[in-house]
Design a protein around this motif. Structure first.
Motif, PDB file in Angstrom:
ATOM      1  N   SER A 192       0.812  -1.086   0.021  1.00  0.00           N
ATOM      2  CA  SER A 192       0.067  -0.161  -0.100  1.00  0.00           C
ATOM      3  C   SER A 192       0.820   1.240  -0.057  1.00  0.00           C
ATOM      4  N   ILE A 193       0.370   2.467  -0.192  1.00  0.00           N
ATOM      5  CA  ILE A 193       0.991   3.608  -0.452  1.00  0.00           C
ATOM      6  C   ILE A 193       1.745   3.859   0.750  1.00  0.00           C
ATOM      7  N   ASP A 194       1.239   3.797   2.133  1.00  0.00           N
ATOM      8  CA  ASP A 194       1.705   4.073   3.292  1.00  0.00           C
ATOM      9  C   ASP A 194       2.953   3.019   3.715  1.00  0.00           C
ATOM     10  N   GLY A 195       2.821   1.828   2.876  1.00  0.00           N
ATOM     11  CA  GLY A 195       3.879   0.869   3.300  1.00  0.00           C
ATOM     12  C   GLY A 195       3.499  -0.188   4.452  1.00  0.00           C
ATOM     13  N   GLN A 196       2.331   0.036   4.885  1.00  0.00           N
ATOM     14  CA  GLN A 196       1.868  -0.671   6.024  1.00  0.00           C
ATOM     15  C   GLN A 196       1.453  -1.998   5.699  1.00  0.00           C
ATOM     16  N   THR A 197       0.788  -1.975   4.318  1.00  0.00           N
ATOM     17  CA  THR A 197       0.122  -3.328   4.054  1.00  0.00           C
ATOM     18  C   THR A 197       0.971  -3.990   3.095  1.00  0.00           C
ATOM     19  N   LEU A 198       1.270  -5.146   3.342  1.00  0.00           N
ATOM     20  CA  LEU A 198       2.286  -6.113   1.998  1.00  0.00           C
ATOM     21  C   LEU A 198       0.990  -6.823   1.406  1.00  0.00           C
ATOM     22  N   HIS A 199       0.953  -6.518   0.188  1.00  0.00           N
ATOM     23  CA  HIS A 199      -0.296  -7.352  -0.508  1.00  0.00           C
ATOM     24  C   HIS A 199       0.190  -8.630  -1.255  1.00  0.00           C
ATOM     25  N   ALA A 200       1.331  -8.388  -1.776  1.00  0.00           N
ATOM     26  CA  ALA A 200       2.237  -9.659  -2.645  1.00  0.00           C
ATOM     27  C   ALA A 200       3.604  -9.525  -2.553  1.00  0.00           C
ATOM     28  N   GLU A 201       4.292 -10.525  -2.512  1.00  0.00           N
ATOM     29  CA  GLU A 201       5.587 -10.395  -2.585  1.00  0.00           C
ATOM     30  C   GLU A 201       6.104 -11.727  -4.000  1.00  0.00           C
ATOM     31  N   ALA A 202       6.984 -11.443  -4.627  1.00  0.00           N
ATOM     32  CA  ALA A 202       7.400 -12.359  -5.766  1.00  0.00           C
ATOM     33  C   ALA A 202       8.775 -12.423  -5.906  1.00  0.00           C
ATOM     34  N   THR A 203       9.015 -13.700  -6.558  1.00  0.00           N
ATOM     35  CA  THR A 203      10.462 -13.716  -6.949  1.00  0.00           C
ATOM     36  C   THR A 203      10.451 -14.167  -8.435  1.00  0.00           C
ATOM     37  N   ALA A 204      11.460 -14.118  -9.088  1.00  0.00           N
ATOM     38  CA  ALA A 204      11.399 -14.484 -10.620  1.00  0.00           C
ATOM     39  C   ALA A 204      12.699 -14.525 -11.063  1.00  0.00           C
ATOM     40  N   LEU A 205      12.599 -15.445 -12.247  1.00  0.00           N
ATOM     41  CA  LEU A 205      13.621 -15.686 -13.044  1.00  0.00           C
ATOM     42  C   LEU A 205      13.458 -15.717 -14.473  1.00  0.00           C
ATOM     43  N   PHE A 206      14.447 -14.694 -15.060  1.00  0.00           N
ATOM     44  CA  PHE A 206      14.260 -14.192 -16.623  1.00  0.00           C
ATOM     45  C   PHE A 206      15.382 -15.042 -17.049  1.00  0.00           C
ATOM     46  N   ILE A 207      15.333 -15.347 -18.301  1.00  0.00           N
ATOM     47  CA  ILE A 207      16.428 -15.797 -18.851  1.00  0.00           C
ATOM     48  C   ILE A 207      16.843 -14.848 -20.225  1.00  0.00           C
ATOM     49  N   ARG A 208      17.954 -14.471 -20.366  1.00  0.00           N
ATOM     50  CA  ARG A 208      18.561 -13.572 -21.401  1.00  0.00           C
ATOM     51  C   ARG A 208      18.543 -14.420 -22.621  1.00  0.00           C
ATOM     52  N   LEU A 209      17.788 -13.975 -23.618  1.00  0.00           N
ATOM     53  CA  LEU A 209      17.697 -14.677 -24.853  1.00  0.00           C
ATOM     54  C   LEU A 209      19.245 -14.871 -25.582  1.00  0.00           C
ATOM     55  N   ASP A 210      19.241 -16.064 -25.954  1.00  0.00           N
ATOM     56  CA  ASP A 210      20.581 -16.560 -26.710  1.00  0.00           C
ATOM     57  C   ASP A 210      20.914 -15.719 -27.744  1.00  0.00           C
ATOM     58  N   SER A 211      22.040 -15.042 -27.489  1.00  0.00           N
ATOM     59  CA  SER A 211      22.335 -13.903 -28.668  1.00  0.00           C
ATOM     60  C   SER A 211      22.503 -14.227 -29.852  1.00  0.00           C
ATOM     61  N   THR A 212      22.892 -15.545 -30.217  1.00  0.00           N
ATOM     62  CA  THR A 212      23.178 -15.999 -31.417  1.00  0.00           C
ATOM     63  C   THR A 212      22.129 -16.503 -32.095  1.00  0.00           C
ATOM     64  N   LYS A 213      20.643 -16.293 -31.280  1.00  0.00           N
ATOM     65  CA  LYS A 213      19.561 -16.802 -32.167  1.00  0.00           C
ATOM     66  C   LYS A 213      18.630 -15.730 -32.331  1.00  0.00           C
ATOM     67  N   SER A 214      17.938 -15.572 -33.156  1.00  0.00           N
ATOM     68  CA  SER A 214      16.955 -14.513 -33.371  1.00  0.00           C
ATOM     69  C   SER A 214      15.685 -15.083 -32.461  1.00  0.00           C
ATOM     70  N   LEU A 215      14.738 -14.057 -32.029  1.00  0.00           N
ATOM     71  CA  LEU A 215      13.731 -14.314 -31.092  1.00  0.00           C
ATOM     72  C   LEU A 215      12.750 -15.337 -32.084  1.00  0.00           C
ATOM     73  N   GLN A 216      12.738 -15.252 -33.216  1.00  0.00           N
ATOM     74  CA  GLN A 216      12.092 -16.272 -34.479  1.00  0.00           C
ATOM     75  C   GLN A 216      12.375 -17.507 -34.203  1.00  0.00           C
ATOM     76  N   GLN A 217      13.896 -17.705 -34.271  1.00  0.00           N
ATOM     77  CA  GLN A 217      14.623 -18.939 -34.409  1.00  0.00           C
ATOM     78  C   GLN A 217      14.365 -19.722 -32.951  1.00  0.00           C
ATOM     79  N   GLN A 218      14.353 -18.747 -31.983  1.00  0.00           N
ATOM     80  CA  GLN A 218      14.096 -19.280 -30.488  1.00  0.00           C
ATOM     81  C   GLN A 218      12.598 -19.996 -30.313  1.00  0.00           C
ATOM     82  N   MET A 219      11.478 -19.191 -30.814  1.00  0.00           N
ATOM     83  CA  MET A 219      10.351 -19.510 -30.695  1.00  0.00           C
ATOM     84  C   MET A 219      10.064 -20.671 -31.622  1.00  0.00           C
ATOM     85  N   SER A 220      10.374 -20.792 -32.833  1.00  0.00           N
ATOM     86  CA  SER A 220      10.311 -21.977 -33.681  1.00  0.00           C
ATOM     87  C   SER A 220      11.110 -23.237 -33.359  1.00  0.00           C
ATOM     88  N   SER A 221      12.102 -23.032 -32.324  1.00  0.00           N
ATOM     89  CA  SER A 221      12.676 -24.506 -32.048  1.00  0.00           C
ATOM     90  C   SER A 221      12.227 -25.048 -30.793  1.00  0.00           C
TER      91      SER A 221
END
Ligand SMILES: CCCCCCCCCCCC(=O)SCCNC(=O)CCNC(=O)[C@H](O)C(C)(C)COP(=O)(O)OP(=O)(O)OC[C@H]1O[C@@H](n2cnc3c(N)ncnc32)[C@H](O)[C@@H]1OP(=O)(O)O
Length: 222
Positions: A192-221
């Motif tokens: 919440s704006i006043d910081g008093q209420t914690l509504h949700a907490e999350a962790t995430a993993l993102f993967i940097r896309l393989d720079s040798t492949k285009s996004l299209q190649q990665q999708m189609s593979s």
């Protein structure tokens, strides 16, 4: 932003091209009449913190391609299509996702001021958990993109602590915790704006896309 992008191998030329094309689109991360006083106050607070360059306001467009620095590298198709960024899919102001993001490059942190409208209802009077997940994924995703470049969500884990009332304003606060090779680990809290209420907490993993492949190649593979 120019500095952030060049740090991560996104060429200045691509960034400039993106910026000039994006500037032709409507920026939805600006105040409108649906924003509550609380949303306006928080927005003004962050704008103030932009003055010394610590924070940057991130513009927001209805087409996801307009958000991506160096979008030429992302484009699966050459022609612009009638697609919409999911949280910008409603035309009427105030009924869906009202939000604005600010980036702190040195802290590798992205915050999002979020006011969920009535069309995001889950339990009566409260935001649907999927809409909370969407705004978390977008904020964390935006943070990961600006810090690490081309990434996709591999894992998103959310603990919902307290429901978010429709029409209220919450602060989604995300940061990059660690980068290990292609893996970008982030965490996030929704309060919440006043910081008093914690509504949700999350962790995430993102993967940097393989720079040798285009996004299209990665999708189609897959
Ligand atoms: C700017 C503001 C506006 C905001 C602008 C808009 C922002 C929007 C943000 C929205 C973001 C989304 O919703 S994205 C949409 C949802 N996500 C997706 O559809 C992604 C689907 N998944 C995939 O395409 C793929 O699995 C990838 C790209 C994630 C990874 O594939 P890959 O590139 O082939 O990599 P791969 O070799 O499999 O994995 C690399 C390493 O990561 C590990 N790894 C991979 N996946 C996982 C996993 N789920 N959990 C643990 N570890 C994993 C592997 O074990 C390996 O570790 P090691 O062996 O190296 O140790």
């Amino acid at each position: 932003l120019l500095k952030t992008c060049s740090l991560h191998g996104i060429s200045t030329f691509s960034f400039q091209t993106w910026l000039s094309q994006a500037r032709q689109s409507k920026d939805y991360a600006l105040p409108n009449s649906s924003w509550s006083q609380g949303m306006m106050d928080l927005y003004s607070r962050f704008l103030e913190m932009c003055k010394d360059g610590t924070w940057k306001r991130i513009p927001s467009y209805s087409n996801s391609i307009d958000h991506i620095p160096g979008k030429a590298f992302w484009c699966v198709c050459k022609e612009r299509k009638e697609t919409r960024l999911f949280p910008r899919n409603m035309d009427t102001e105030g009924v869906g996702f009202e939000y604005a993001m600010f980036l702190n490059p040195s802290e590798k942190r992205m915050v999002c001021l979020f006011q969920p409208g009535p069309y995001l209802e889950g339990h009566p009077g409260f935001a649907h958990g999927g809409s909370t997940a969407t705004i978390i994924d977008s904020t964390i995703g935006g943070c990961a993109i600006f810090v690490a470049g081309r990434v996709m969500t591999a894992n998103l884990s959310i603990n919902y602590r307290n429901p978010i009332p429709l029409g209220s304003v919450v602060l989604v606060d995300s940061k990059v915790d660690q980068v290990e090779g292609r893996k970008v680990f982030l965490s996030c809290q929704v309060r919440s704006i006043d910081g008093q209420t914690l509504h949700a907490e999350a962790t995430a993993l993102f993967i940097r896309l393989d720079s040798t492949k285009s996004l299209q190649q990665q999708m189609s593979s897959q």
